[in-house]
Design a protein around this motif. Sequence first.
Motif, mmCIF file in Angstrom:
data_model
loop_
_atom_site.group_PDB
_atom_site.id
_atom_site.type_symbol
_atom_site.label_atom_id
_atom_site.label_comp_id
_atom_site.label_asym_id
_atom_site.label_seq_id
_atom_site.Cartn_x
_atom_site.Cartn_y
_atom_site.Cartn_z
ATOM 1 N N SER A 92 52.055 40.421 43.863
ATOM 2 C CA SER A 92 51.499 41.758 43.644
ATOM 3 C C SER A 92 51.971 42.329 42.300
ATOM 4 O O SER A 92 52.961 41.870 41.724
ATOM 5 C CB SER A 92 51.922 42.693 44.770
ATOM 6 N N LEU A 127 47.302 50.396 40.996
ATOM 7 C CA LEU A 127 47.059 48.961 41.208
ATOM 8 C C LEU A 127 48.287 48.258 41.794
ATOM 9 O O LEU A 127 48.284 47.035 41.946
ATOM 10 C CB LEU A 127 46.704 48.281 39.877
ATOM 11 N N ASP A 129 49.667 47.580 44.554
ATOM 12 C CA ASP A 129 49.619 46.643 45.679
ATOM 13 C C ASP A 129 48.549 45.567 45.526
ATOM 14 O O ASP A 129 48.368 44.750 46.433
ATOM 15 C CB ASP A 129 49.420 47.418 46.990
ATOM 16 N N ARG A 130 47.863 45.572 44.388
ATOM 17 C CA ARG A 130 46.852 44.522 44.156
ATOM 18 C C ARG A 130 47.538 43.252 43.676
ATOM 19 O O ARG A 130 48.611 43.281 43.093
ATOM 20 C CB ARG A 130 45.861 44.973 43.072
ATOM 21 N N ARG A 131 46.876 42.121 43.900
ATOM 22 C CA ARG A 131 47.394 40.865 43.336
ATOM 23 C C ARG A 131 47.170 40.884 41.829
ATOM 24 O O ARG A 131 46.080 41.249 41.367
ATOM 25 C CB ARG A 131 46.671 39.672 43.963
ATOM 26 N N GLU A 134 44.089 39.405 40.175
ATOM 27 C CA GLU A 134 42.780 40.005 40.435
ATOM 28 C C GLU A 134 42.442 41.083 39.412
ATOM 29 O O GLU A 134 41.346 41.630 39.420
ATOM 30 C CB GLU A 134 42.762 40.636 41.838
ATOM 31 N N LEU A 135 43.382 41.415 38.533
ATOM 32 C CA LEU A 135 43.176 42.528 37.595
ATOM 33 C C LEU A 135 42.356 42.076 36.394
ATOM 34 O O LEU A 135 42.297 40.888 36.069
ATOM 35 C CB LEU A 135 44.535 43.053 37.103
ATOM 36 N N ARG B 217 52.162 38.244 48.238
ATOM 37 C CA ARG B 217 51.277 39.351 47.875
ATOM 38 C C ARG B 217 51.995 40.699 47.974
ATOM 39 O O ARG B 217 51.647 41.645 47.314
ATOM 40 C CB ARG B 217 50.063 39.374 48.813
#
Lengths: 365, 218
Positions: A92, A127, A129-131, A134-135, B217
């Motif tokens: 993350s 952002l 908690d996003r992987r 994926e950004l 994650r």
Amino acid sequence: MGANLILRQVRQIRGGYEILRVDDLDVCDGEHVSVLGPNGAGKTTMLRLLAGVDRPASGTVTLDGVDTTRGGVELRRQVAYATQQPGLLSTSVRRNVELPLRWRKVPRRERARVATAALERLRVAHLADRRAHELSGGEQQRVNLARALALDPSVLLLDEPAAGLDAQTRSAFFADLEQALADRTATVVQVSHRAEEALRFADRVVVLVDGRVHQVGAPDALTLRPADASVAALVGYDNLVDATVRPDGSVLVGGAPTGLVHRGPVGAATVAVFGCGVRLVDADRTGLSVRVTRVTPGPGYRVVALEGAVSLLAHLPIGCPAPLPGDTARVVFESALSAVLPRAAEFPALQSSAVAIRSAIPASR
Amino acid sequence: MAEPIYEVLARSAFVSVTATLIAAVIGIGLGTVLALARLPGRRLMTAVVNTGMAVPTVVVGLVVALLLWRSGPLGDLGLIYTVQGMIVAQVLIATPLITGITMAAMQLLPAALPDQLRALGANRAQLVVRMWIEARVPLLAAAMAGFGHAISEVGAATIVGGNIHRHTQVMTTAIVEHVGRGEFAPALFYGAILVTLAFLVNGLLASVQHRGASWART
């Protein structure tokens, strides 16, 4: 607190070739230095040496007096190095920022607080908690920078921090970067091949070409008094033309007067002129005779391509009457927007940059 | 007297799982060193590992048996025809495979990653652990491949273990024995168990892999 970085007689060799040579360079505590150079000039090589990631073939790189190759992990932890490729880990965004803090044994709560603050400063806290993978490219660059800033380093090394971003995103990115650095005392070394980024918030700029330091100076000094044609090209001069300096100081291009007067060595020279320094005058006045070949729109000006004894680009304000292709005119150069330099082909690469660099370091530092 | 099936099954699992765990520790460590460190003789070591991946298991069994034979150099250990001896053989079978896949996995990571981690302040141990985490999927695949190789081999198990009932018989050697006697039904039964076991273990590893990804994650 920042730190002093010193390079002495540094050589770096790759594949049997000397790819970097810096005789003498001091970056002072809290100073913001930009390294400007074309691709392959040795900018990243220099940054890697400063980060202690690579060992020089010879010479020394010291951080506050300690050799970066001998200081070990504790010394490296004073430095935050944001590489050109964001290189985010497959986890993350939050964990990417927190992990280097964990390696430094920062307590969990403090890690979370610092990471959140750094992400907020770069406007990517939403952002968290996003992987990371994926950004978008711009978001990754911001997270990369937040990760470096979260370490509160003594030295911050930025390698083309906005590489791969479009013009609008770059502008917003640099505005945020500037703000993020404003309240910090860290020594910053930023690498770029774009003059507008290198000059933007640097106390001094080091111009690196083919692994050699060509000039060191304040942004204004570089723009107004480039040391040679390669520096002039890098800081954004649109025209570099062969010229002759006569004994009376007048500067001729293609045998025609340019309106410039040079108090320096007589003979062959190179004239560097910004596009906005090429002034079209009436055909009956003295100047370099040219013919308009093309007129294209630019941001706030028209780009006029001119052919005569030499090829030139002129920038005319959008409000001025536009010439048409085929028109003939004469041009002169504005002295404030021009520089007379040693002839490009004859200019020797600086064998020793020490004098130039030492003289450029402000005495107060 | 016929041995209870569950004993054969438990012994097979014990031998192969233990051998895989040991081989994973050795193989992942060795593969990481060969991929990252600039050691003298690295090419030779890589060639040895690659050759080891292709060596027939029966040859490994032969070499281990010669070493462990009572009159052999390691005969005093008394490992010939024992479960421990079979584990040694299976470790030698699985290690090159895990080492080779680990090397490939580490080399497939972005070339700049080690420098990136160093630049972020990782010490050597933190760097290696993070690289393993980044390469967790192929490393788990390496372990799975090692386990599959170990549990399915029969040559080394026969030579080193001797297929002794209630002592060293495992499913693969039991299948060979039953087929030799023309008893296809028990052979097929063991075969089905082997396939099911392989399926379950791989499912378990995939689940661990998934949980690892979820953990990464957060």
